[in-house]
Structure formats: structure tokens, C-alpha cells
Design a protein around this motif. Structure first.
Motif, PDB file in Angstrom:
ATOM      1  N   TYR A  17       0.759  -1.277  -0.113  1.00  0.00           N
ATOM      2  CA  TYR A  17       0.130   0.154  -0.123  1.00  0.00           C
ATOM      3  C   TYR A  17       1.043   1.250   0.032  1.00  0.00           C
ATOM      4  O   TYR A  17       2.187   1.185   0.408  1.00  0.00           O
ATOM      5  N   VAL A  18       0.352   2.297  -0.561  1.00  0.00           N
ATOM      6  CA  VAL A  18       0.895   3.533  -0.294  1.00  0.00           C
ATOM      7  C   VAL A  18      -0.006   4.375   0.599  1.00  0.00           C
ATOM      8  O   VAL A  18      -1.299   4.424   0.675  1.00  0.00           O
ATOM      9  N   ARG A  19       0.575   5.385   1.084  1.00  0.00           N
ATOM     10  CA  ARG A  19      -0.188   6.329   2.049  1.00  0.00           C
ATOM     11  C   ARG A  19      -0.519   7.272   1.432  1.00  0.00           C
ATOM     12  O   ARG A  19      -0.018   7.907   0.286  1.00  0.00           O
ATOM     13  N   HIS A  20      -2.132   7.723   1.446  1.00  0.00           N
ATOM     14  CA  HIS A  20      -2.614   8.567   0.695  1.00  0.00           C
ATOM     15  C   HIS A  20      -2.141  10.189   0.982  1.00  0.00           C
ATOM     16  O   HIS A  20      -1.942  10.380   2.296  1.00  0.00           O
ATOM     17  N   VAL A  21      -2.059  11.068   0.338  1.00  0.00           N
ATOM     18  CA  VAL A  21      -1.381  12.485   0.617  1.00  0.00           C
ATOM     19  C   VAL A  21      -2.295  13.018   1.468  1.00  0.00           C
ATOM     20  O   VAL A  21      -1.947  13.895   2.284  1.00  0.00           O
ATOM     21  N   ASN A  22      -3.651  12.930   1.526  1.00  0.00           N
ATOM     22  CA  ASN A  22      -4.568  13.716   2.368  1.00  0.00           C
ATOM     23  C   ASN A  22      -5.228  12.470   3.461  1.00  0.00           C
ATOM     24  O   ASN A  22      -6.219  12.098   3.234  1.00  0.00           O
ATOM     25  N   GLY A  23      -4.591  12.552   4.346  1.00  0.00           N
ATOM     26  CA  GLY A  23      -4.994  11.689   5.417  1.00  0.00           C
ATOM     27  C   GLY A  23      -4.094  10.564   5.841  1.00  0.00           C
ATOM     28  O   GLY A  23      -4.255  10.018   7.008  1.00  0.00           O
ATOM     29  N   GLY A  24      -3.367  10.089   5.092  1.00  0.00           N
ATOM     30  CA  GLY A  24      -2.392   9.033   5.286  1.00  0.00           C
ATOM     31  C   GLY A  24      -2.893   7.490   5.427  1.00  0.00           C
ATOM     32  O   GLY A  24      -2.104   6.728   5.589  1.00  0.00           O
ATOM     33  N   GLY A  25      -4.171   7.624   4.765  1.00  0.00           N
ATOM     34  CA  GLY A  25      -4.801   6.328   4.653  1.00  0.00           C
ATOM     35  C   GLY A  25      -3.841   5.185   3.755  1.00  0.00           C
ATOM     36  O   GLY A  25      -3.084   5.663   3.039  1.00  0.00           O
ATOM     37  N   SER A  28      -3.890   0.887  -2.214  1.00  0.00           N
ATOM     38  CA  SER A  28      -3.213  -0.240  -3.026  1.00  0.00           C
ATOM     39  C   SER A  28      -2.835   0.548  -4.049  1.00  0.00           C
ATOM     40  O   SER A  28      -3.675   1.458  -4.755  1.00  0.00           O
ATOM     41  N   PRO A  29      -1.602   0.182  -4.733  1.00  0.00           N
ATOM     42  CA  PRO A  29      -1.131   0.881  -5.965  1.00  0.00           C
ATOM     43  C   PRO A  29      -2.171   0.823  -7.125  1.00  0.00           C
ATOM     44  O   PRO A  29      -2.120   1.480  -7.962  1.00  0.00           O
ATOM     45  N   GLY A  30      -2.914  -0.133  -7.106  1.00  0.00           N
ATOM     46  CA  GLY A  30      -3.970  -0.454  -8.013  1.00  0.00           C
ATOM     47  C   GLY A  30      -5.276   0.221  -7.827  1.00  0.00           C
ATOM     48  O   GLY A  30      -6.166  -0.051  -8.634  1.00  0.00           O
ATOM     49  N   ALA A  31      -5.212   1.102  -7.222  1.00  0.00           N
ATOM     50  CA  ALA A  31      -6.581   1.911  -6.808  1.00  0.00           C
ATOM     51  C   ALA A  31      -6.247   3.375  -6.847  1.00  0.00           C
ATOM     52  O   ALA A  31      -5.020   3.858  -7.260  1.00  0.00           O
ATOM     53  N   ARG A  32      -7.278   4.227  -7.333  1.00  0.00           N
ATOM     54  CA  ARG A  32      -7.281   5.423  -7.565  1.00  0.00           C
ATOM     55  C   ARG A  32      -8.137   6.350  -6.612  1.00  0.00           C
ATOM     56  O   ARG A  32      -9.195   6.249  -6.542  1.00  0.00           O
ATOM     57  N   VAL A  33      -7.074   7.270  -5.923  1.00  0.00           N
ATOM     58  CA  VAL A  33      -7.931   8.022  -4.832  1.00  0.00           C
ATOM     59  C   VAL A  33      -7.585   9.520  -5.158  1.00  0.00           C
ATOM     60  O   VAL A  33      -6.335   9.931  -5.296  1.00  0.00           O
ATOM     61  N   HIS A  34      -8.630  10.314  -5.449  1.00  0.00           N
ATOM     62  CA  HIS A  34      -8.522  11.670  -5.881  1.00  0.00           C
ATOM     63  C   HIS A  34      -7.507  12.367  -4.837  1.00  0.00           C
ATOM     64  O   HIS A  34      -7.847  12.265  -3.486  1.00  0.00           O
ATOM     65  N   ASP A  35      -6.780  13.387  -5.267  1.00  0.00           N
ATOM     66  CA  ASP A  35      -5.949  14.156  -4.297  1.00  0.00           C
ATOM     67  C   ASP A  35      -6.862  14.901  -3.161  1.00  0.00           C
ATOM     68  O   ASP A  35      -6.387  15.187  -2.170  1.00  0.00           O
ATOM     69  N   GLY A  36      -7.905  15.393  -3.661  1.00  0.00           N
ATOM     70  CA  GLY A  36      -8.818  16.217  -2.921  1.00  0.00           C
ATOM     71  C   GLY A  36      -9.807  15.324  -2.023  1.00  0.00           C
ATOM     72  O   GLY A  36     -10.330  15.906  -1.149  1.00  0.00           O
ATOM     73  N   ALA A  37      -9.684  13.867  -1.866  1.00  0.00           N
ATOM     74  CA  ALA A  37     -10.441  12.844  -1.322  1.00  0.00           C
ATOM     75  C   ALA A  37      -9.510  13.068   0.281  1.00  0.00           C
ATOM     76  O   ALA A  37      -8.124  13.156   0.179  1.00  0.00           O
ATOM     77  N   SER A  38      -9.962  12.459   1.277  1.00  0.00           N
ATOM     78  CA  SER A  38      -9.711  12.186   2.590  1.00  0.00           C
ATOM     79  C   SER A  38      -9.561  10.824   2.846  1.00  0.00           C
ATOM     80  O   SER A  38     -10.911  10.224   3.193  1.00  0.00           O
ATOM     81  N   VAL A  39      -8.581  10.045   3.417  1.00  0.00           N
ATOM     82  CA  VAL A  39      -8.493   8.717   3.609  1.00  0.00           C
ATOM     83  C   VAL A  39      -7.761   8.631   4.982  1.00  0.00           C
ATOM     84  O   VAL A  39      -6.530   8.907   5.270  1.00  0.00           O
ATOM     85  N   ALA A  40      -8.711   8.427   6.064  1.00  0.00           N
ATOM     86  CA  ALA A  40      -7.982   8.253   7.535  1.00  0.00           C
ATOM     87  C   ALA A  40      -6.624   7.390   7.496  1.00  0.00           C
ATOM     88  O   ALA A  40      -6.897   6.393   6.740  1.00  0.00           O
TER      89      ALA A  40
END
Length: 138
Positions: A17-25, A28-40
Motif C-alpha cells: 500500500y501507499v499512504r494517501h497524501v490527504n489523511g495518510g490512509g 493499493s497501488p492499483g486503486a485511484r483516490v483523488h488528491d482532494g479526497a481524505s482517507v483516514a
């Protein structure tokens, strides 16, 4: 906090996994999470999943494989969204909810805390009360 996390799953496979830039959640490298989303920090987003802009994924929540979360969605803490579930824009899912596989949660729908939604269910927003109606997919 480490930018990349690896661990061995129960079946012996190494999961990354990689830590999301907004929230640190954990994403998976195979997922896409918008930078404007927040993942705890204690939330997981599995491969094939997508999370839209301004959506929030709460502590301890798990978005299974292939889950699609639209924009402006709130997934409260300790929620499980089953594989291939679709959550449309503006929906709200209460803490502790358990959502099955292949569920469709319509735009603006509201699910209460600890809701349990069976596989294949379609959840629509009720025009009368602003609450959600559960309807079985045909």
C-alpha cells in the motif's frame, strides 16, 4: 509515517500500500483516490477501487476490491464496502455499516450507523423524508 507499507497476508502473499497524501490512509497501488479526497490513517482502499474528489473515508474503514465512491461522499468510521459496490455522489454511510457485494447506493442516499445491506441491494434516497429506501435490484 512511511510512504509505503508492506505486510504478509494470511495466504503468504505480500500486500503493498501507499499512504494517501490527504489523511495518510493505506491505498493499493492499483486503486485511484483523488488528491482532494481524505482517507483516514487506519482506512484501506483495495485494488481497483476509486474514490472521488471531496469524499471522506473514516478511521478503520475498508473499501474492498473494485469499489467506486463518487464525489462528496462520507464513509464514516469502521465501515466495510463490499467488492464492486458503487456509492454515488453525495451519499452518507454511518459508522459501523456493513455493505455487501455489488450494492448500489444512489445519489444523496443516507445509511444509518450499523446498517447491514445485503449483496446486490439498490439503496435510493427517499423523496419524502430525505432518508434512504432499500430496494432489491431486479
Amino acid at each position: 509515517m512511511a510512504a509505503k507499507v508492506e505486510f504478509e497476508a494470511d495466504d503468504g502473499q505480500v500486500v503493498r500500500y501507499v499512504r494517501h497524501v490527504n489523511g495518510g490512509g493505506l491505498v493499493s497501488p492499483g486503486a485511484r483516490v483523488h488528491d482532494g479526497a481524505s482517507v483516514a490513517p487506519t482506512a484501506y482502499v483495495e485494488t481497483g477501487a476509486r474514490v472521488g474528489d471531496r469524499s471522506r473515508i473514516g478511521e478503520g474503514s475498508w473499501l474492498d476490491r473494485g469499489v467506486i465512491v463518487g464525489e462528496d461522499v462520507v464513509v464514516d468510521r469502521n465501515v466495510h464496502l463490499g467488492p464492486r459496490t458503487r456509492v454515488h455522489d453525495g451519499a452518507r454511510i454511518g459508522a459501523g455499516a456493513r455493505i455487501g457485494s455489488d450494492v448500489v447506493i444512489g445519489p444523496g442516499a443516507r445509511l444509518p450507523a450499523d446498517a447491514i445491506v445485503a449483496d446486490g441491494t439498490v439503496v435510493r434516497r427517499s423523496a419524502r423524508s430525505g432518508r434512504s429506501d432499500f430496494g432489491i435490484a431486479a
